[in-house]
Write a protein that holds these residues in place. Sequence first.
Motif, PDB file in Angstrom:
ATOM      1  N   UNK A   1       0.663  -1.286   0.073  1.00 17.84           N
ATOM      2  CA  UNK A   1      -0.018  -0.036   0.030  1.00 17.84           C
ATOM      3  C   UNK A   1       0.738   1.132   0.011  1.00 17.84           C
ATOM      4  N   UNK A   2       2.029   1.265   0.638  1.00 19.63           N
ATOM      5  CA  UNK A   2       2.821   2.301   0.940  1.00 19.63           C
ATOM      6  C   UNK A   2       3.411   2.449  -0.606  1.00 19.63           C
ATOM      7  N   UNK A   3       3.904   1.326  -1.318  1.00 23.29           N
ATOM      8  CA  UNK A   3       4.386   1.363  -2.458  1.00 23.29           C
ATOM      9  C   UNK A   3       3.267   2.156  -3.769  1.00 23.29           C
ATOM     10  N   UNK A   4       2.101   1.900  -3.729  1.00 24.92           N
ATOM     11  CA  UNK A   4       1.214   2.197  -4.368  1.00 24.92           C
ATOM     12  C   UNK A   4       0.821   3.738  -4.200  1.00 24.92           C
ATOM     13  N   UNK A   5       0.909   4.008  -2.967  1.00 27.33           N
ATOM     14  CA  UNK A   5       0.626   5.534  -2.603  1.00 27.33           C
ATOM     15  C   UNK A   5       1.920   6.500  -3.079  1.00 27.33           C
ATOM     16  N   UNK A   6       3.215   5.836  -2.805  1.00 27.76           N
ATOM     17  CA  UNK A   6       4.271   6.761  -3.429  1.00 27.76           C
ATOM     18  C   UNK A   6       4.507   6.922  -5.051  1.00 27.76           C
ATOM     19  N   UNK A   7       4.000   5.757  -5.784  1.00 24.00           N
ATOM     20  CA  UNK A   7       4.055   5.570  -7.030  1.00 24.00           C
ATOM     21  C   UNK A   7       3.163   6.535  -7.585  1.00 24.00           C
ATOM     22  N   UNK A   8       1.734   6.755  -6.855  1.00 25.48           N
ATOM     23  CA  UNK A   8       0.619   7.508  -7.291  1.00 25.48           C
ATOM     24  C   UNK A   8       1.246   9.190  -7.093  1.00 25.48           C
ATOM     25  N   UNK A   9       1.960   9.252  -6.020  1.00 26.20           N
ATOM     26  CA  UNK A   9       2.497  10.713  -5.787  1.00 26.20           C
ATOM     27  C   UNK A   9       3.305  11.056  -6.757  1.00 26.20           C
ATOM     28  N   UNK A  10       4.242  10.258  -7.017  1.00 26.33           N
ATOM     29  CA  UNK A  10       5.175  10.486  -8.159  1.00 26.33           C
ATOM     30  C   UNK A  10       4.442  10.706  -9.583  1.00 26.33           C
ATOM     31  N   UNK A  11       3.274  10.090  -9.955  1.00 26.25           N
ATOM     32  CA  UNK A  11       2.713  10.393 -11.226  1.00 26.25           C
ATOM     33  C   UNK A  11       2.046  11.681 -11.191  1.00 26.25           C
ATOM     34  N   UNK A  12       1.232  12.058 -10.258  1.00 33.27           N
ATOM     35  CA  UNK A  12       0.653  13.113  -9.987  1.00 33.27           C
ATOM     36  C   UNK A  12       1.769  14.446 -10.009  1.00 33.27           C
ATOM     37  N   UNK A  13       2.831  14.344  -9.263  1.00 34.61           N
ATOM     38  CA  UNK A  13       3.902  15.329  -9.454  1.00 34.61           C
ATOM     39  C   UNK A  13       4.677  15.408 -10.862  1.00 34.61           C
ATOM     40  N   UNK A  14       4.817  14.349 -11.625  1.00 38.32           N
ATOM     41  CA  UNK A  14       5.317  14.283 -12.823  1.00 38.32           C
ATOM     42  C   UNK A  14       4.404  14.967 -13.927  1.00 38.32           C
ATOM     43  N   UNK A  15       3.249  14.601 -13.509  1.00 34.51           N
ATOM     44  CA  UNK A  15       1.958  15.383 -14.577  1.00 34.51           C
ATOM     45  C   UNK A  15       2.060  17.085 -14.346  1.00 34.51           C
ATOM     46  N   UNK A  16       2.160  17.161 -12.804  1.00 34.58           N
ATOM     47  CA  UNK A  16       2.235  18.669 -12.545  1.00 34.58           C
ATOM     48  C   UNK A  16       3.507  19.348 -13.266  1.00 34.58           C
ATOM     49  N   UNK A  17       4.818  18.574 -13.172  1.00 36.69           N
ATOM     50  CA  UNK A  17       5.912  19.398 -13.616  1.00 36.69           C
ATOM     51  C   UNK A  17       5.823  19.458 -15.155  1.00 36.69           C
ATOM     52  N   UNK A  18       5.134  18.335 -15.931  1.00 35.85           N
ATOM     53  CA  UNK A  18       5.053  18.486 -17.193  1.00 35.85           C
ATOM     54  C   UNK A  18       4.135  19.642 -17.531  1.00 35.85           C
ATOM     55  N   UNK A  19       2.903  19.832 -16.775  1.00 37.91           N
ATOM     56  CA  UNK A  19       2.251  20.985 -16.987  1.00 37.91           C
ATOM     57  C   UNK A  19       3.017  22.277 -17.168  1.00 37.91           C
ATOM     58  N   UNK A  20       3.850  22.403 -15.922  1.00 36.29           N
ATOM     59  CA  UNK A  20       4.593  23.579 -15.689  1.00 36.29           C
ATOM     60  C   UNK A  20       5.392  23.914 -16.690  1.00 36.29           C
ATOM     61  N   UNK A  21       6.219  22.930 -17.260  1.00 40.26           N
ATOM     62  CA  UNK A  21       7.104  23.122 -18.390  1.00 40.26           C
ATOM     63  C   UNK A  21       6.367  23.475 -19.507  1.00 40.26           C
ATOM     64  N   UNK A  22       5.094  22.853 -19.911  1.00 37.02           N
ATOM     65  CA  UNK A  22       4.367  23.058 -21.093  1.00 37.02           C
ATOM     66  C   UNK A  22       3.652  24.561 -20.925  1.00 37.02           C
ATOM     67  N   UNK A  23       3.105  24.880 -20.020  1.00 35.11           N
ATOM     68  CA  UNK A  23       2.013  26.109 -19.596  1.00 35.11           C
ATOM     69  C   UNK A  23       2.706  27.030 -19.050  1.00 35.11           C
ATOM     70  N   UNK A  24       3.780  26.814 -18.226  1.00 31.09           N
ATOM     71  CA  UNK A  24       4.154  28.012 -17.485  1.00 31.09           C
ATOM     72  C   UNK A  24       3.581  28.507 -16.471  1.00 31.09           C
ATOM     73  N   UNK A  25       3.406  29.677 -16.252  1.00 36.99           N
ATOM     74  CA  UNK A  25       2.743  30.438 -14.959  1.00 36.99           C
ATOM     75  C   UNK A  25       1.056  30.088 -15.056  1.00 36.99           C
ATOM     76  N   UNK A  26       0.552  29.769 -16.244  1.00 38.68           N
ATOM     77  CA  UNK A  26      -0.730  29.329 -16.154  1.00 38.68           C
ATOM     78  C   UNK A  26      -0.887  28.202 -15.470  1.00 38.68           C
ATOM     79  N   UNK A  27      -0.108  27.089 -15.342  1.00 35.90           N
ATOM     80  CA  UNK A  27      -0.284  26.034 -14.488  1.00 35.90           C
ATOM     81  C   UNK A  27      -0.107  25.885 -13.073  1.00 35.90           C
ATOM     82  N   UNK A  28       0.045  27.096 -12.584  1.00 33.25           N
ATOM     83  CA  UNK A  28       0.330  27.369 -11.068  1.00 33.25           C
ATOM     84  C   UNK A  28      -1.215  27.132 -10.429  1.00 33.25           C
TER      85      UNK A  28
END
Length: 639
Positions: A612-639
């Motif tokens: 369960x800890x592995x799943x939670x950590x993997x989910x957090x990484x996925x969410x963060x990676x999507x957010x980082x991708x959005x920041x790189x693509x959309x700049x300040x509009x993604x904040x």
Amino acid sequence: MAGRINDDDVKAVRDAVPIDSVVSEYLQLRNAGGGNLKGLCPFHDEKSPSFQVSPSKGLFHCFGCQEGGDTLAFVMKIDHLTFSETVERLAAKAGITLRYEEGGYNPSHQRGERIRLIEAHKAAAQFYVEQLDGPEAEIGRKFLAGRGFDQAAAAHFGVGYSPAGWDHLTRYLRGKGFSDKELITSGLSQDGRRGPIDRFRGRLMWPISDTSGEIVGFGARKLRDDDNGPKYLNTPETSIYKKSQVLYGIDLAKKDIAKASRAVVVEGYTDVMACHLAGVTTAIATCGTAFGNDHIKILRRLLMDNGSARVIFTFDGDAAGQKAALRAFEDDQKFAAETYIAIAPDNMDPCDLRLAKGDESVRDLVEPRTPLFEFALRQIVRRYDLETPAGRAAALDEAAAVVAKIKTSSVQREVAVQLAGFVGILDQEFVVHRVAQLAHWARKDRNNRGERGSAASGPSRGSAAQQSVQAPTAPAGPALNLRSPAHRTERELLKLALQKPALVAPAFDAYGIDEFTAPPYAAVRQCIADAGGAEQGLAETREYLVAVLDTAPNDTVRNLVTELAVEVFHGKSIDETYAGMQLVQVRLRAVDRRINDVQGSLARLGSNVAPEDLAAAQNEVWVLQQYAQSLRANGADAL
């Protein structure tokens, strides 16, 4: 004693010598805007230029150490001269004849000691140059020719010859009006059985100048087998010659070092000559001592510590050269410049390389290839048997302690990853963690030593979150590093929040304290939060700044708030686009750090992590990676 220098003459000297031309002899100056120039202060150690010169006003001021004054004050301070000595030196530079009240013209023997010692060295240098043309000096001319230096090269570098007799120079300088005491004090003569005798006899002579171009000492190379002295003999320590504070060739190289933002450190006088003649006009050398802190300060003031600055060391590849390289690496963090090492084929020095393969080979040698840190770490690692687990562990222990000294966390991590490859450890995160752990222990040990006077009250009972909020109120940890892109961006964002809050509010107020990696910057972020956030500055900036200053816990933080509130921005157009870039970069780095932390924890735990800890950590990484991708693509509009 001589009378006081005429006031009108003092004014004439002050007006005749531009302050920027004088200061430029000691450090590199750049445009600071508003007609001012800026550079790294020569009176205290700093990494960002707080030293400013106003040519129109004839004044200088350092906003770091508060030193200031006119041209005379600068020269008095930097060269430790009296007022009269300073006026006399600058008058000579400007071609002004001084008048002395209550005593007429000042005779030479009444001049200040430093001025007299400089004049003695100048006269000695001319004497040695003239002697190089004599019959006795043929052995010296052959030595130079054998190393590829003709008469023009010798003249360019002021190379001369000291006669083999006991007191040729001593008698010559006496005839110029110098006293025996001055000759002994200068180091040009030494006590003999029947009075002063020459210190240097039967040797090739290289004049050693300070940054301003004044000769302060000599380096002497022995030529004959019956000379029982050392191969190289330098001027002893005097009031004007400190070997740890001089670099041979700096007077010739300083302008090109400043222009190219590059310095080449070689080991000897002939290496400097070979480099310059080959077109590497940024070459300098130490004078019979290791490259140390004072040498670093000289170069830093010329390089201005900008991001493109480079220092290339050309140590020999033998054991002594490797030891020198490791010692230089220990000082590497005192540069903001990138440091490299260059080793010629067959361990030839630049002089031998030029003889064997020509000028082009010398120019090619000093083109940066191997970072100094890589060379230093490989020298450590190669001493161990990396085929065995014990050998790899021992190599890691020694090398990781070196990497842990790197102050910038991003650079430290990058080097730690490379260290893993050098040692042959596949788990890079293990090495990164090991280095970070050693760095943490070192900081903790330093902090403990600084708090020995404080009463210990046991472990902290606050939560980690509480501690992270409280910690910034007293800035600690590594000093701010101008090489760190994170620190630069955090500084710009804080300047925007203080000076132009309308450009970053309300987004800035959602940023956590932990998104500022430098403790001093985290402290300023805390002050802004305590003052109600950047949104409070939308109505009245002046009252908002007063409120932020009022929340500062101590003078250190208060001074930093003031500094950031008045400092100019790095960007050309300070608008919403620029502000958005700073907001995105700070947030993106925070997200990337969190992703690395989670992935690193998973890698270290391996199969020991609960599903369960592995799943939670993997989910957090996925969410963060999507957010980082959005920041790189959309700049300040993604904040």
